[in-house]
Design a protein around this motif. Structure first.
Motif, PDB file in Angstrom:
ATOM      1  N   ALA A 205     -65.480  -6.574 -39.443  1.00  0.00           N
ATOM      2  CA  ALA A 205     -66.719  -5.966 -39.924  1.00  0.00           C
ATOM      3  C   ALA A 205     -67.833  -6.336 -38.959  1.00  0.00           C
ATOM      4  CB  ALA A 205     -67.062  -6.451 -41.332  1.00  0.00           C
ATOM      5  N   ASN A 206     -68.573  -5.339 -38.529  1.00  0.00           N
ATOM      6  CA  ASN A 206     -69.746  -5.617 -37.698  1.00  0.00           C
ATOM      7  C   ASN A 206     -70.883  -6.190 -38.529  1.00  0.00           C
ATOM      8  OD1 ASN A 206     -68.299  -3.082 -36.253  1.00  0.00           O
ATOM      9  ND2 ASN A 206     -69.299  -4.383 -34.738  1.00  0.00           N
ATOM     10  N   SER A 260     -76.994  -2.179 -26.602  1.00  0.00           N
ATOM     11  CA  SER A 260     -76.642  -3.344 -25.801  1.00  0.00           C
ATOM     12  C   SER A 260     -75.164  -3.354 -25.424  1.00  0.00           C
ATOM     13  CB  SER A 260     -76.981  -4.627 -26.565  1.00  0.00           C
ATOM     14  OG  SER A 260     -78.365  -4.722 -26.811  1.00  0.00           O
ATOM     15  N   ALA A 261     -74.325  -2.814 -26.291  1.00  0.00           N
ATOM     16  CA  ALA A 261     -72.877  -2.855 -26.062  1.00  0.00           C
ATOM     17  C   ALA A 261     -72.410  -1.762 -25.119  1.00  0.00           C
ATOM     18  CB  ALA A 261     -72.137  -2.757 -27.387  1.00  0.00           C
ATOM     19  N   THR A 262     -72.814  -0.510 -25.384  1.00  0.00           N
ATOM     20  CA  THR A 262     -72.278   0.628 -24.624  1.00  0.00           C
ATOM     21  C   THR A 262     -73.343   1.494 -23.973  1.00  0.00           C
ATOM     22  OG1 THR A 262     -72.253   2.089 -26.577  1.00  0.00           O
ATOM     23  CG2 THR A 262     -70.288   0.724 -26.180  1.00  0.00           C
ATOM     24  N   GLY A 263     -74.620   1.200 -24.229  1.00  0.00           N
ATOM     25  CA  GLY A 263     -75.676   2.012 -23.637  1.00  0.00           C
ATOM     26  C   GLY A 263     -75.890   3.338 -24.334  1.00  0.00           C
ATOM     27  N   ALA A 264     -75.309   3.523 -25.512  1.00  0.00           N
ATOM     28  CA  ALA A 264     -75.488   4.761 -26.274  1.00  0.00           C
ATOM     29  C   ALA A 264     -76.574   4.571 -27.329  1.00  0.00           C
ATOM     30  CB  ALA A 264     -74.178   5.164 -26.941  1.00  0.00           C
ATOM     31  N   ASP A 265     -77.105   5.678 -27.844  1.00  0.00           N
ATOM     32  CA  ASP A 265     -78.079   5.594 -28.921  1.00  0.00           C
ATOM     33  C   ASP A 265     -77.389   5.227 -30.240  1.00  0.00           C
ATOM     34  OD1 ASP A 265     -80.123   6.272 -27.220  1.00  0.00           O
ATOM     35  OD2 ASP A 265     -80.022   8.411 -27.667  1.00  0.00           O
ATOM     36  N   VAL A 266     -76.187   5.779 -30.411  1.00  0.00           N
ATOM     37  CA  VAL A 266     -75.429   5.519 -31.635  1.00  0.00           C
ATOM     38  C   VAL A 266     -73.953   5.688 -31.304  1.00  0.00           C
ATOM     39  CG1 VAL A 266     -75.477   7.936 -32.402  1.00  0.00           C
ATOM     40  CG2 VAL A 266     -75.223   6.111 -34.095  1.00  0.00           C
ATOM     41  N   THR A 267     -73.092   4.953 -31.993  1.00  0.00           N
ATOM     42  CA  THR A 267     -71.658   5.113 -31.758  1.00  0.00           C
ATOM     43  C   THR A 267     -71.144   6.386 -32.411  1.00  0.00           C
ATOM     44  OG1 THR A 267     -71.278   3.718 -33.676  1.00  0.00           O
ATOM     45  CG2 THR A 267     -71.092   2.666 -31.535  1.00  0.00           C
ATOM     46  N   CYS A 314     -72.166  -8.002 -28.993  1.00  0.00           N
ATOM     47  CA  CYS A 314     -72.358  -6.779 -28.211  1.00  0.00           C
ATOM     48  C   CYS A 314     -71.759  -6.878 -26.819  1.00  0.00           C
ATOM     49  CB  CYS A 314     -73.847  -6.448 -28.106  1.00  0.00           C
ATOM     50  SG  CYS A 314     -74.788  -7.620 -27.090  1.00  0.00           S
ATOM     51  N   GLY A 315     -71.609  -8.087 -26.291  1.00  0.00           N
ATOM     52  CA  GLY A 315     -71.024  -8.274 -24.966  1.00  0.00           C
ATOM     53  C   GLY A 315     -71.993  -8.143 -23.815  1.00  0.00           C
ATOM     54  N   ALA A 316     -73.283  -7.912 -24.091  1.00  0.00           N
ATOM     55  CA  ALA A 316     -74.247  -7.733 -22.997  1.00  0.00           C
ATOM     56  C   ALA A 316     -74.343  -8.972 -22.122  1.00  0.00           C
ATOM     57  CB  ALA A 316     -75.622  -7.388 -23.572  1.00  0.00           C
ATOM     58  N   CYS A 317     -74.238 -10.156 -22.718  1.00  0.00           N
ATOM     59  CA  CYS A 317     -74.374 -11.391 -21.937  1.00  0.00           C
ATOM     60  C   CYS A 317     -73.309 -11.467 -20.857  1.00  0.00           C
ATOM     61  CB  CYS A 317     -74.355 -12.615 -22.848  1.00  0.00           C
ATOM     62  SG  CYS A 317     -72.829 -12.841 -23.797  1.00  0.00           S
ATOM     63  N   MET A 318     -72.069 -11.090 -21.178  1.00  0.00           N
ATOM     64  CA  MET A 318     -71.012 -11.184 -20.179  1.00  0.00           C
ATOM     65  C   MET A 318     -71.086 -10.061 -19.154  1.00  0.00           C
ATOM     66  SD  MET A 318     -67.835 -10.466 -22.778  1.00  0.00           S
ATOM     67  CE  MET A 318     -68.519 -11.680 -23.896  1.00  0.00           C
ATOM     68  N   PRO A 372     -79.721  -8.981 -27.303  1.00  0.00           N
ATOM     69  CA  PRO A 372     -80.529  -8.179 -28.222  1.00  0.00           C
ATOM     70  C   PRO A 372     -81.146  -8.963 -29.366  1.00  0.00           C
ATOM     71  CG  PRO A 372     -78.209  -7.799 -28.627  1.00  0.00           C
ATOM     72  CD  PRO A 372     -78.292  -8.631 -27.380  1.00  0.00           C
ATOM     73  N   VAL A 373     -80.723 -10.209 -29.553  1.00  0.00           N
ATOM     74  CA  VAL A 373     -81.334 -11.044 -30.591  1.00  0.00           C
ATOM     75  C   VAL A 373     -81.884 -12.344 -29.997  1.00  0.00           C
ATOM     76  CG1 VAL A 373     -80.185 -10.114 -32.634  1.00  0.00           C
ATOM     77  CG2 VAL A 373     -78.994 -11.799 -31.222  1.00  0.00           C
ATOM     78  N   ALA A 374     -82.100 -12.336 -28.676  1.00  0.00           N
ATOM     79  CA  ALA A 374     -82.805 -13.410 -27.970  1.00  0.00           C
ATOM     80  C   ALA A 374     -82.201 -14.797 -28.206  1.00  0.00           C
ATOM     81  CB  ALA A 374     -84.281 -13.416 -28.354  1.00  0.00           C
TER      82      ALA A 374
END
Length: 469
Positions: A205-206, A260-267, A314-318, A372-374
């Motif tokens: 669950a996200n 942050s994860a995929t660069g999309a507005d919405v999945t 989201c994976g943005a850090c990696m 995305p959550v600092a």
């Protein structure tokens, strides 16, 4: 030698020597970085949204007991059954027991890093239950006998050329054309009947919505929906930190997660599950089970690591980490790679086994910049370094060397003399402005050049300026 038994340094050396891995990493993280940059340029409210997301998560963490009980109460009211697991082993045992009680011969599974964290794939395999990974990347990982190397793109360590060869070798009706579309069709043919014949569906669950007891999954392939709908039983495993107070808060977090994860507005697919099939429903599971997992999260709250509980995976850090982008995810040795993994793995596996991870960070701060959550990831990593020192986990040679440095640095005249000598000696080994080899610098120059220092030390140049004035 099995990868799990190798040291961090040995795994890193193996990764650096693999040119195909570097190609695969660059393709995936480079694309992710560019797409996120575009998404942020079109989302001027990002900083305000990030601040709101941070406040939402901090509020939930500060009131975690309240929201956990509210979620449990509302989930049970919807017809779900809720279980509590203090450890990874307990969580996987609960899931296996539920599968056996359902008489499951085959289970389909939606990609879930929490499932990886609790060792669920291994537990299902050991129980003799056929496990079918339905996410395309996880399907690739399963076929290859690998572990996920990224939390969003688990098979990013493989190139599409390698995937094509694997599908041709292992699929019943492999593709004939060397295109992405043909390979996806091959996977679809391989998985379709398994979707429809599974006895139990397992998902993560996200987000968990406290006010309704609903769970939220986010995917781009639709496999989550096809996984969780046909089987008689749906089991959700989720960390207790996934809570948000309401639907409105979940939507606020989704705006941050997807960009942050995929660069999309919405999945493509954002689905909320609330209890089992009810009278009048056309489809859905007859049983709905939710396993809430602690596995160190309460300890993180107690031990000053509550900021890490904000993480929305989201994976943005990696994707922006200079170390991850050179080595990939398997080098980190745990469930979670990259900066977030360097913080989390010592929690799950113990600092003694994973002290190399915090030390591998360059502390450039890019991970915190894009989070995305600092989450203050560099600060948390420095905390692990400090703890490693206090607990005596640093090698004796490191402690000895730092002891000498401390002594020299605390005596200004000795320090200035030492740096003056070092600068002049290093210049003797420089060629073309770089030091490519020198006694004492082998650990550095084995992988990269060291910039040649200036002709004089900083303090000498400052003194010259003062004399000139």
């Amino acid at each position: 030698m099995e990868e799990a038994t190798l040291s961090f340094k040995a795994r890193a050396e193996r990764a650096l020597a693999d040119p195909t891995l570097k190609i695969a990493i660059d393709r995936t993280t480079g694309t992710a970085e560019r797409k996120r940059a575009v998404a942020m340029s079109q989302f001027p409210q990002f900083e305000a949204a990030r601040e709101r997301g941070k406040r939402i998560k901090d509020h939930v963490i500060a009131n975690l007991d309240h929201y956990l009980l509210e979620f449990e109460r509302n989930a049970i009211a919807s017809g779900a059954k809720v279980y509590w697991a203090a450890t990874a082993e307990e969580a996987s045992q609960i899931v296996v027991r539920l599968c056996k009680e359902a008489g499951a011969k085959r289970v389909t599974r939606v990609k879930s890093m929490l499932g990886e964290e609790i060792g669920l794939p291994h537990a299902l395999d050991e129980a003799g239950i056929e496990r079918v990974e339905t996410d395309l990347a996880e399907h690739i990982v399963q076929l290859g006998g690998d572990r996920p190397s990224h939390i969003v793109w688990p098979s990013m360590h493989r190139t599409r050329e390698q995937v094509s060869e694997m599908f041709k070798r292992l699929h019943r009706a492999p593709h004939q054309e060397e295109t992405i579309e043909a390979m996806v069709d091959s996977a679809r043919r391989e998985l379709r009947d398994k979707f429809l014949s599974a006895d139990v569906a397992i998902s993560g669950a996200n987000f968990l919505l406290a006010d309704t007891g609903a769970t939220c999954t986010v995917t781009n392939e639709g496999n989550a929906e096809l996984t969780t709908t046909p089987p008689r039983v749906h089991i959700v495993t989720a960390g207790i930190e996934k809570l948000v107070p309401s639907m409105g808060h979940a939507i606020a977090m989704l705006r941050l997660l997807v960009r942050s994860a995929t660069g999309a507005d919405v999945t493509q697919y954002t689905t909320f599950h609330c209890g089992p099939k009810q009278a009048g429903d056309r489809d859905g599971p007859e049983e709905f089970h939710i396993v809430l997992v602690d596995n160190g999260r309460s300890r993180m709250l107690r031990e000053g690591m509550k900021e890490m509980l904000r993480c929305i995976r989201c994976g943005a850090c990696m994707n922006h980490c200079v170390v991850f982008r050179q080595l990939g995810g398997h080098v980190y040795g745990g469930t979670y790679p990259g900066p977030m993994g360097a913080v989390l793995t010592p929690v799950f596996d113990g600092l003694e086994k994973s002290r190399d991870l915090p030390h591998a960070c360059t502390m450039n701060g890019k991970c915190q910049e894009v989070c995305p959550v600092a989450i203050p990831l560099p600060t948390l990593l420095r905390g692990w370094r400090d703890r490693s020192w206090r607990e005596g986990l640093e090698p004796a040679v490191v402690r000895f060397g730092l002891g000498i440095h401390t002594f020299v640095a605390s005596h200004p005249r000795l320090y200035r003399l030492g740096t003056a000598i070092a600068v002049r000696v290093m210049r003797l080994f420089s060629r073309g402005g770089l030091v490519r080899g020198m006694p004492g610098l082998g650990a550095w120059t084995a992988y990269r050049e060291f910039p040649a220092p200036a002709k004089r030390t900083f303090m000498e140049m400052v003194k010259d300026q003062e004399n000139t004035r």
